[in-house]
Design an enzyme around this catalytic site. Structure first.
Site, PDB file in Angstrom:
ATOM      1  NE  ARG A   1      -3.986  -2.229   1.930  1.00 35.48           N
ATOM      2  CZ  ARG A   1      -4.764  -2.805   2.812  1.00 35.48           C
ATOM      3  NH1 ARG A   1      -4.591  -2.577   4.111  1.00 35.48           N
ATOM      4  NH2 ARG A   1      -5.732  -3.616   2.420  1.00 35.48           N
TER       5      ARG A   1
ATOM      6  CG  HIS B   1      -2.785  -1.945  -8.307  1.00 34.84           C
ATOM      7  ND1 HIS B   1      -1.856  -1.321  -9.123  1.00 34.84           N
ATOM      8  CD2 HIS B   1      -3.283  -2.955  -9.054  1.00 34.84           C
ATOM      9  CE1 HIS B   1      -1.804  -1.917 -10.287  1.00 34.84           C
ATOM     10  NE2 HIS B   1      -2.658  -2.915 -10.277  1.00 34.84           N
ATOM     11  CD  GLU B   2      -1.340  -4.658  -3.367  1.00 39.02           C
ATOM     12  OE1 GLU B   2      -1.739  -5.382  -2.435  1.00 39.02           O
ATOM     13  OE2 GLU B   2      -0.938  -5.120  -4.441  1.00 39.02           O
ATOM     14  N   GLY B   3      -6.243  -3.020  -2.430  1.00 38.50           N
ATOM     15  CA  GLY B   3      -7.415  -2.607  -1.668  1.00 38.50           C
ATOM     16  C   GLY B   3      -7.984  -1.318  -2.212  1.00 38.50           C
TER      17      GLY B   3
ATOM     18  CD  GLN C   1      -6.380   0.869   1.390  1.00 40.85           C
ATOM     19  OE1 GLN C   1      -5.783   1.022   2.453  1.00 40.85           O
ATOM     20  NE2 GLN C   1      -6.257  -0.237   0.669  1.00 40.85           N
TER      21      GLN C   1
END
Length: 598
Positions: free
Chosen positions: A296, A438-440, A445
């Site tokens: 992240r 990407h990545e959540g 978040q």
């Protein structure tokens, strides 16, 4: 003029005037470093980015990887780029010497790799993913796993991936179904399908190690039944590497990051895919969060870098593109560069405020990572970790969301040329959009920030944030920064604290849906306030710089910082009060709308 990708002066300003990178050298783990060695690392990254990676960006964007006879073939330029990046030691830059690393502070490493990402995000991602995967094995793997997989990954001979998502589950990792059956020798026979695996197959290195989430036979449902496995493309057997029944079955055609393949990965189609447990059984997701949180931060740096490259491009274009005449001049007077038009300067100043505010946020988060991992004092470590935990969802989401807005302004400044592939802004706009997913996603978040981070330990992280901002306000007042900014930031932080207590009370009363209904607005609120804090810190350093009596370009640099800070406080921080009111009002229009109404 060649695009510098990032402003060297801005990076130096953050490192040495705002965040005291040299002060990190007082910590025992960094005592071998000084400003001279930091500058050497940065200089190497700048040259590599500008001279090697950036010239390959457009060719790689135009010719994505393809699946040929079951193997992914990457762009030929990657055979030049990958070894060049590996040779600079970027994969293990922040890792200790005991595993082959350089033990460089994250603050300096992050700024160095930002140049690489700005030059060619897809090319750098092979390294970034490998760093995270190898660090997982370093932290949780057995000695055999470290020697067999981690070392060649840190050396760049193997690359690594994170294999989480499954076609039916998406971001709901508790619903994954990949199976792992124990074998007599301690390995596991793995079977399942994964999708969107970045760097999941290629022809660059001798092996690829997938960090795979799966369930041991008989494991309970939900996240408590998820374990983590190292699954190589080629497995060691009898002193050699043999195929491991882990195959790419397709390449996704992405709108951006085109130089990095994203694949569908099948494991165990023939019943012959072996993996090895990493960390305790049933604790796979907890272990994987190490890599996810590092990723992240990496995505946030990438989003900032992508916005920065586009900002630098639009700035140069605005300075050199003649069009129209000054409003105060004669109608038949000379044409002027478009930067002379106030509305173009509005767009440029907004880009500057977003890009430089984002870079400061990522640099600050990286510094907390250094303090959390290397401070000699346990209390200082805990406080830094709280701040890092709080900032991580913001450091990922703010640069991605606002960076996309900044990238659209770069297209706008270029006018008709901006949306053509002959010019670069449209490519960076496509690349940037991936960073919000990407990545959540941004929504994930937001849930993490409000549902976990600000509520953890009775709100300890939020209290640490309030104290930290309070100290920054006091320092700004002492330096002579505009008092109104200090007052407004203090009021915004107080409002966030009061609102958070109200939301926490809702959750404790059992109304978790009501607590989280406006989580994305809360994320927006926190991002706006956190970046206002960053701009106050930069305004403090700029005010001190001007007080030293600098002239010419030096004075212009500091005045530019103060202009961007003024913009943020005049145009962005006032949104905080509106967001607080919106969240408190708890409008239920979308939450209560039924599916059949759409």
């Amino acid at each position: 003029m060649t695009n510098p990708l990032l402003s060297d002066r801005d990076v130096d300003f953050l490192l040495y005037e705002v965040l005291d990178a040299e002060g990190l050298c007082a910590l025992p783990d960094f005592e071998g470093y000084n400003r001279e060695t930091f500058d050497l690392v940065l200089g190497n990254a700048r040259r590599l980015a500008r001279e090697v990676l950036f010239p390959a960006f457009q060719p790689m964007d135009a010719e994505p990887p393809s699946l040929v006879k079951g193997r992914v073939r990457v762009h030929p330029r990657m055979r030049e780029l990958y070894p060049a990046m590996v040779a600079q030691g970027f994969i293990a830059a922040t890792r200790p010497a005991s595993v082959g690393g350089a033990q460089l502070p994250h603050l300096v490493s992050g700024m160095a790799t930002a140049y690489l990402m700005a030059a060619n995000a897809a090319a750098y991602a092979y390294l970034g993913l490998t760093t995270g995967a190898a660090h997982l094995i370093e932290a949780f793997g057995s000695d055999w796993l470290r020697e067999t997989f981690m070392r060649p990954m840190y050396e760049g001979r193997y690359t690594g991936t994170m294999a989480l998502t499954e076609p039916h589950a998406g971001s709901s990792l508790g619903d994954i179904t990949t199976r792992a059956t124990p074998q007599a020798d301690g390995s596991f026979r793995v079977q399942g399908s994964k999708v969107f695996i970045s760097g999941g197959d290629h022809d660059l290195t001798e092996n690829i190690v997938h960090l795979v989430l799966g369930r041991v036979d008989g494991a309970p449902p939900g996240v408590r039944g998820v374990s983590l496995f190292a699954v190589p493309r080629l497995r060691p057997e009898g002193g050699r590497l043999v195929p491991n029944d882990a195959h790419a079955t397709g390449v996704f055609h992405k709108m951006g990051w085109k130089g990095l393949p994203s694949i569908a990965l099948n494991l165990g189609d023939e019943g012959d895919c072996l993996g090895w447990l990493v960390g305790p059984e049933g604790r796979g997701l907890a272990c994987m969060f190490q890599m996810m949180n590092e990723a992240r931060i990496m995505v946030g740096i990438n989003a900032t870098a992508t916005a920065s490259a586009a900002y630098q491009e639009s700035l140069a274009y605005a300075q050199s593109r003649p069009q129209g005449r000054a409003l105060s001049g004669r109608g038949d007077g000379p044409m002027v560069p478009i930067i002379e038009h106030a509305d173009v300067r509005r767009m440029l100043l907004r880009q500057k405020a977003i890009v430089e505010g984002s870079l400061a946020l990522l640099a600050t988060a990286s510094r907390y990572s250094d303090l959390a991992g290397h401070s000699a004092d346990d209390d200082a470590k805990r406080e830094a970790q709280r701040m890092l935990d709080l900032l991580t969802p913001l450091a990922k989401s703010f640069p991605a969301e606002r960076g996309f807005e900044s990238n659209t302004l770069a297209v706008q400044i270029h006018g008709g040329y901006g949306y053509t592939s002959e010019y670069l802004p449209e490519a960076w706009l496509r690349d940037q959009k991936l960073n919000t997913i990407h990545e959540g996603t941004t929504g994930i978040q937001a849930m993490d920030l409000l549902g976990r981070k600000v509520m953890a330990e009775g709100g300890a992280a939020l209290m640490a944030f309030g104290a930290t901002v309070g100290a920054a306000i006091a320092e700004a007042r002492e330096a002579g920064v505009e008092a109104r900014w200090c007052d407004e930031l203090g009021a915004a932080v107080e409002a966030v604290g009061g609102l958070t207590m109200e939301l926490g009370a809702k959750g404790m009363a059992g109304d978790r849906e009501g607590m989280l209904r406006h989580a994305t607005d809360y994320l927006d609120l926190m991002g706006t306030v956190v970046v206002a804090w960053q701009w106050l810190a930069m305004a403090t350093a700029a005010t001190r710089g001007l007080a030293r009596g600098v002239e010419g370009e030096g004075a212009d640099f500091y005045r530019g910082k103060l202009a961007a800070a003024r913009y943020w406080y005049a145009n962005e921080l006032p949104r905080a009060a509106l967001l607080v009111a919106r969240i408190r009002e708890a409008d239920g229009s979308y939450a209560e709308a039924r599916a059949e109404w759409f």
